[in-house]
Design an enzyme around this catalytic site. Structure first.
Site, mmCIF file in Angstrom:
data_model
loop_
_atom_site.group_PDB
_atom_site.id
_atom_site.type_symbol
_atom_site.label_atom_id
_atom_site.label_comp_id
_atom_site.label_asym_id
_atom_site.label_seq_id
_atom_site.Cartn_x
_atom_site.Cartn_y
_atom_site.Cartn_z
ATOM 1 N N TYR A 145 0.849 -1.194 0.000
ATOM 2 C CA TYR A 145 0.000 0.000 0.000
ATOM 3 C C TYR A 145 0.884 1.244 0.000
ATOM 4 O O TYR A 145 0.685 2.173 -0.786
ATOM 5 C CB TYR A 145 -0.928 -0.004 1.221
ATOM 6 C CG TYR A 145 -1.866 1.181 1.246
ATOM 7 C CD1 TYR A 145 -3.144 1.092 0.708
ATOM 8 C CD2 TYR A 145 -1.456 2.411 1.788
ATOM 9 C CE1 TYR A 145 -3.996 2.182 0.705
ATOM 10 C CE2 TYR A 145 -2.305 3.502 1.787
ATOM 11 C CZ TYR A 145 -3.573 3.389 1.246
ATOM 12 O OH TYR A 145 -4.406 4.484 1.238
ATOM 13 N N GLU A 168 -25.747 -2.082 19.656
ATOM 14 C CA GLU A 168 -24.389 -1.752 19.218
ATOM 15 C C GLU A 168 -23.444 -1.721 20.419
ATOM 16 O O GLU A 168 -23.871 -1.403 21.528
ATOM 17 C CB GLU A 168 -24.386 -0.345 18.580
ATOM 18 C CG GLU A 168 -25.483 -0.164 17.564
ATOM 19 C CD GLU A 168 -25.498 1.237 16.948
ATOM 20 O OE1 GLU A 168 -24.735 2.109 17.402
ATOM 21 O OE2 GLU A 168 -26.286 1.418 16.007
ATOM 22 N N LYS A 225 -21.023 0.041 22.854
ATOM 23 C CA LYS A 225 -20.797 1.451 23.177
ATOM 24 C C LYS A 225 -19.289 1.666 23.281
ATOM 25 O O LYS A 225 -18.659 1.271 24.264
ATOM 26 C CB LYS A 225 -21.493 1.837 24.474
ATOM 27 C CG LYS A 225 -21.405 3.320 24.749
ATOM 28 C CD LYS A 225 -22.398 3.734 25.826
ATOM 29 C CE LYS A 225 -22.483 5.231 25.977
ATOM 30 N NZ LYS A 225 -21.286 5.836 26.546
ATOM 31 N N ASP A 283 -15.662 3.248 23.695
ATOM 32 C CA ASP A 283 -15.146 4.232 24.630
ATOM 33 C C ASP A 283 -14.084 5.081 23.943
ATOM 34 O O ASP A 283 -12.894 4.852 24.064
ATOM 35 C CB ASP A 283 -14.562 3.515 25.851
ATOM 36 C CG ASP A 283 -14.481 4.446 27.039
ATOM 37 O OD1 ASP A 283 -15.029 5.560 26.953
ATOM 38 O OD2 ASP A 283 -13.867 4.062 28.037
ATOM 39 N N TYR A 334 -22.037 5.430 13.609
ATOM 40 C CA TYR A 334 -23.217 4.824 14.222
ATOM 41 C C TYR A 334 -24.453 5.710 14.225
ATOM 42 O O TYR A 334 -25.451 5.354 14.815
ATOM 43 C CB TYR A 334 -22.908 4.379 15.650
ATOM 44 C CG TYR A 334 -22.240 5.432 16.534
ATOM 45 C CD1 TYR A 334 -22.895 6.615 16.854
ATOM 46 C CD2 TYR A 334 -20.964 5.220 17.043
ATOM 47 C CE1 TYR A 334 -22.292 7.566 17.655
ATOM 48 C CE2 TYR A 334 -20.354 6.159 17.859
ATOM 49 C CZ TYR A 334 -21.033 7.337 18.155
ATOM 50 O OH TYR A 334 -20.428 8.278 18.946
ATOM 51 N N LYS A 362 -31.033 0.836 20.288
ATOM 52 C CA LYS A 362 -31.769 1.881 19.556
ATOM 53 C C LYS A 362 -32.994 1.290 18.885
ATOM 54 O O LYS A 362 -32.938 0.171 18.373
ATOM 55 C CB LYS A 362 -30.863 2.479 18.457
ATOM 56 C CG LYS A 362 -29.597 3.119 18.972
ATOM 57 C CD LYS A 362 -28.680 3.568 17.824
ATOM 58 C CE LYS A 362 -27.414 4.185 18.395
ATOM 59 N NZ LYS A 362 -26.394 4.465 17.367
ATOM 60 N N LYS A 379 -25.430 -0.138 30.605
ATOM 61 C CA LYS A 379 -24.094 -0.157 31.230
ATOM 62 C C LYS A 379 -23.724 -1.573 31.672
ATOM 63 O O LYS A 379 -24.588 -2.345 32.061
ATOM 64 C CB LYS A 379 -24.092 0.772 32.445
ATOM 65 C CG LYS A 379 -24.133 2.238 32.050
ATOM 66 C CD LYS A 379 -22.795 2.645 31.513
ATOM 67 C CE LYS A 379 -22.771 4.126 31.155
ATOM 68 N NZ LYS A 379 -21.463 4.589 30.769
ATOM 69 N N CYS A 433 17.297 -11.136 46.860
ATOM 70 C CA CYS A 433 16.266 -11.951 46.209
ATOM 71 C C CYS A 433 15.496 -12.712 47.292
ATOM 72 O O CYS A 433 16.106 -13.352 48.155
ATOM 73 C CB CYS A 433 16.897 -12.930 45.235
ATOM 74 S SG CYS A 433 15.729 -14.120 44.573
ATOM 75 N N CYS A 485 16.524 -16.670 46.845
ATOM 76 C CA CYS A 485 17.858 -17.255 47.026
ATOM 77 C C CYS A 485 18.781 -16.363 47.847
ATOM 78 O O CYS A 485 19.915 -16.742 48.133
ATOM 79 C CB CYS A 485 18.492 -17.550 45.666
ATOM 80 S SG CYS A 485 18.918 -16.064 44.748
ATOM 81 N N CYS A 491 17.260 -10.423 39.948
ATOM 82 C CA CYS A 491 18.142 -11.290 40.709
ATOM 83 C C CYS A 491 19.209 -11.785 39.730
ATOM 84 O O CYS A 491 18.892 -12.302 38.662
ATOM 85 C CB CYS A 491 17.350 -12.461 41.278
ATOM 86 S SG CYS A 491 18.407 -13.775 41.887
ATOM 87 N N CYS A 544 19.212 -19.327 40.824
ATOM 88 C CA CYS A 544 18.152 -19.016 41.786
ATOM 89 C C CYS A 544 16.967 -19.957 41.545
ATOM 90 O O CYS A 544 16.474 -20.079 40.424
ATOM 91 C CB CYS A 544 17.729 -17.563 41.597
ATOM 92 S SG CYS A 544 16.183 -17.143 42.393
HETATM 93 S S1 IVH Z 1 -25.495 7.013 19.538
HETATM 94 C C1 IVH Z 1 -28.423 10.286 20.388
HETATM 95 N N1 IVH Z 1 -24.037 4.862 19.379
HETATM 96 O O1 IVH Z 1 -21.899 7.544 23.675
HETATM 97 C C2 IVH Z 1 -27.515 9.107 20.311
HETATM 98 N N2 IVH Z 1 -23.281 6.634 20.798
HETATM 99 O O2 IVH Z 1 -23.752 9.009 25.615
HETATM 100 C C3 IVH Z 1 -26.146 9.538 20.037
HETATM 101 N N3 IVH Z 1 -21.138 6.196 21.871
HETATM 102 O O3 IVH Z 1 -21.453 10.851 22.705
HETATM 103 C C4 IVH Z 1 -25.131 8.560 20.241
HETATM 104 N N4 IVH Z 1 -20.812 4.210 21.012
HETATM 105 O O4 IVH Z 1 -19.576 9.200 22.192
HETATM 106 C C5 IVH Z 1 -24.169 6.073 19.935
HETATM 107 N N5 IVH Z 1 -22.811 2.916 19.104
HETATM 108 C C6 IVH Z 1 -22.958 4.126 19.667
HETATM 109 C C7 IVH Z 1 -21.991 4.667 20.532
HETATM 110 C C8 IVH Z 1 -22.197 5.929 21.096
HETATM 111 C C9 IVH Z 1 -20.319 5.157 21.800
HETATM 112 C C10 IVH Z 1 -20.894 7.388 22.726
HETATM 113 C C11 IVH Z 1 -20.844 8.657 21.946
HETATM 114 C C12 IVH Z 1 -21.891 9.549 22.550
HETATM 115 C C13 IVH Z 1 -22.139 8.914 23.859
HETATM 116 C C14 IVH Z 1 -23.580 9.127 24.250
#
Ligand code: IVH
Length: 666
Positions: A34, A112, A114, A116, A226, A290, A314, A408, A411, A426, A431
């Site tokens: 590439y 989906e 979530k 980080d 997303y 969603k 969560k 150590c 030993c 060590c 040992c």
């Molecule tokens: S949807 C109105 N999808 O979560 C819905 N958010 O608390 C808008 N995030 O600021 C967000 N993965 O940074 C959505 N699959 C996902 C996500 C996601 C991470 C985060 C995003 C957002 C925060 C919302």
């Protein structure tokens, strides 16, 4: 072809490879290839700047540093999500939706991961990327267009083979760093004396906030989209339809995203994501559920800061507090002496944690960790637990600071911290702790693979002075083993048999088993190839010869030469050979029947594991790859073969059954 056409062809080729890599997850060329194509394009564009376009792959880097970021108003606010802390709260979310929508009906949900990372918005006008921003306060974000352009997963222009580009497309998604890339990045920073990032999220945020996009370009940022922002000239009826069109347009969409028929389906997906959390290649802190249907989303509407049609589920905390009951020193295979905190056992993210490494004295001092302290423990993405911080408010008056001794613990030999390193070692090669760890490594599955020789047994063998170095294993007799604690005659005989069986091994297993520093499984295989399985050539190689090998750098070359410069090591290895170890030459030139052939295994195999199949192919000069492409020579299809099978049919690749594959081996 004239220059302009050549440039266009190259650009299309590069964009196609990008798409295969980032969207389809099915690359057909190496990174090096590439880069070669990219350089070729760069040279042509340098000679003919009149043909440079804003969406050329060369335009991802090279912009001048900014004085400050400008701002961008979001046409539609970027909202956040309400949280559900438990399954009950997810059910509650669903019930409220049912109440608002009135009539009894099935509701499809999309689940989906979530991610980080950091939320961003990308704006495309008539198919061209024009600007991108952070979420900011939800109404106004920072203009980070130049930085976003450096992320290769973000398309600079839309692919329009199956869908024309709309006048306006706003796409929202998450910029994040994969766990493996995060580790690599921090290793590099550590080596360069730069401060390391605390977690992938901070690393992603720090990288996007650079005023010089050339720095951002060096950071391994990934992107998944997303959500839709404002749209003009295109209409979707569901979230899933939107995501699948995004994929066609060339956006990376998380393959983990799933559509389900009802809330029960959503809850099982949520739970499944939670159990797989630690094996996913990126960090997630929950699921996002969603409503799929856009008309229903519209009917449900939004609250002041979050939509009613989505919720963040969560996961159980990966952090807990507990008490450090003691700090002890543990000695590793290479003599590294590491302080380990003994914890009051605590369940973190579903796993009981009772030990946590404190790494070294510097780390203990930096975090001011003392015995009897209450600490916050976290299981990070890579599963290894760590101490986040001390809860100083809970420190008892008689908490005890810890200072490593320079002896150590095993030993009594002197422990020394080499200049510029944080780890104490060590220095005594004999040992007992080191010997035990070395033997454990020697007999392990991917090394000599001696079944039945577990940790407890090795402890006894070393303590009773029956085993001091590897060759001693091959001098053991059944009576000696049977005399040990908790050892029946039958199991003693089985172990002797396993030791006997291990004598027939390969160059790379044996070299790996020796535990030479910096020589892992992969490097051992590289060395086997380079020395054509000739162990004496390897033992007498000098630094220049070693460095000439692809994938062997000065550090590895140096440790190997130093290892063989020690007469004791040479003696032990020669003893092993005299005691009957033979290295099968599985890189025999005449046997390389699969030379340069690429295999893909799919479905479940009956007579061997995938790993064994891969080893067979490699031992015969071939390559085993994970995905089917035009470069694949054979696809071996077992029961339940799916998409790879289909792909092979499409591309006209030879498909063999497991039986036919075995016939080839004969
Ligand atoms: S949807 C109105 N999808 O979560 C819905 N958010 O608390 C808008 N995030 O600021 C967000 N993965 O940074 C959505 N699959 C996902 C996500 C996601 C991470 C985060 C995003 C957002 C925060 C919302």
């Amino acid at each position: 072809m004239n220059i302009q056409d050549t440039i266009n062809v190259l650009r299309k080729e590069l964009n196609d490879h990008n798409y295969r890599y980032y969207v389809l997850d099915d690359p057909i060329i190496s990174d090096a290839e590439y880069d070669r194509l990219l350089r070729e394009l760069q040279v042509l564009e340098n000679e003919h700047p009149e043909y440079i376009t804003a969406d050329s792959p060369t335009q991802r880097v090279g912009a001048r540093p900014l004085e400050a970021f400008g701002t961008i108003q979001h046409r539609i606010p970027m909202m956040s999500l309400a949280n559900a802390m438990s399954v009950d709260e997810i059910l509650n979310f669903h019930e409220q939706i049912m109440r608002r929508l009135g009539a009894e009906r099935q509701i499809e949900y999309v689940v989906e991961p979530k991610l980080d990372g950091l939320a961003v918005e990308l704006i495309y006008e008539n198919g061209q990327f024009v600007s991108g921003s952070t979420r900011g306060d939800g109404t106004t974000g920072e203009n980070i267009t130049q930085n976003l352009k450096t992320i290769r997963g973000i398309p600079l222009s839309l692919r329009t083979e199956s869908q024309p580009a709309p006048e306006l497309l706003e796409v929202r998604g998450e910029v994040f760093i994969r766990k493996n890339n995060f580790k690599k990045l921090n290793n590099q920073r550590e080596a360069a004396g730069e401060p390391v990032f605390a977690n992938p999220r901070n690393a992603a945020a720090g990288s996007l906030r650079q005023l010089d996009s050339n720095i951002t370009a060096t950071r391994p940022l990934s992107f998944f989209c997303y959500q839709a922002g404002a749209l003009e000239g295109v209409h979707f009826t569901s979230h899933m339809e939107f995501l699948s069109t995004l994929k066609d347009w060339g956006f990376p969409v998380n393959p983990e995203i799933k559509k389900v028929n009802n809330i029960d389906g959503a809850i099982s997906c949520h739970k499944e994501l939670e159990t797989r959390r630690n094996v996913l290649p990126y960090e997630i802190d929950g699921s996002v559920i969603k409503v799929n249907d856009y008309a229903l989303q519209e009917a449900l509407g939004v609250r002041s800061r979050s939509p009613r049609w989505a919720i963040a589920g969560k996961f159980k905390a990966q952090q807990e507090t507990t008490i450090i009951e003691n700090i002890v020193l543990s000695v590793g295979r290479t003599g590294a002496v590491t302080p380990v905190a003994k914890l009051r056992p605590v369940k973190v993210g579903g796993v009981i944690v009772s030990n946590v490494t404190l790494h070294n004295q510097d780390e203990i001092n930096r975090k001011d960790i003392r015995i009897d302290d209450t600490v916050l423990i976290q299981r990070a993405g890579d599963v290894i637990p760590q101490v986040v911080k001390v809860i100083t408010e809970k420190r008892p008056l008689n908490s005890r600071p810890f200072q490593m001794t320079n002896k150590c613990p095993e030993c009594g030999h002197e422990v020394h911290t080499p200049e510029g390193e944080a780890v104490a070692r060590c220095q005594n090669l004999s040992c007992a702790a080191q010997v035990k760890r070395r033997i454990e490594h020697f007999v392990s599955k991917n090394a000599m693979d001696i079944d039945g020789l577990g940790e407890k047994l090795i402890d006894q063998l070393v303590e009773k002075k029956l085993v001091h170095s590897f060759d001693d294993l091959y001098r053991l007799v059944a009576d000696q083993l049977a005399a040990l604690d908790r050892m029946a005659e039958k199991s003693a005989a089985n172990i002797i048999l396993a030791i006997e069986k291990s004598k027939q091994t390969t160059f790379h297993r044996f070299i790996y088993a020796l535990g030479i520093r910096n020589v892992g499984e992969h490097v051992s295989k590289v060395l086997e190839k380079a020395f054509d399985g000739d162990i004496s050539a390897f033992m007498s190689a000098n630094v220049e010869e070693l460095e000439a090998i692809d994938e062997v750098g000065p550090v590895v070359a140096d440790t190997i030469v130093k290892f063989w410069a020690d007469d004791e090591n040479v003696k032990v290895v020669n003893n092993c050979f005299n005691l009957g170890i033979t290295l099968e030459k599985n890189i025999n030139k005449t046997e390389q029947i699969f030379k340069d052939k690429t295999f893909v295994f799919t479905g479940s195999l009956e007579s061997m594991t995938r790993k064994e199949a891969k080893e067979i192919v490699e031992s015969l000069g071939g390559r085993a790859s994970a995905s089917v492409s035009t470069k694949t020579d054979y696809v071996i299809a077992g029961a339940g073969a799916g998409s790879k099978f289909k792909k092979a049919v499409e591309l006209g690749v030879t498909i063999l059954s497991e039986k036919e594959f075995q016939d080839m081996l004969k």
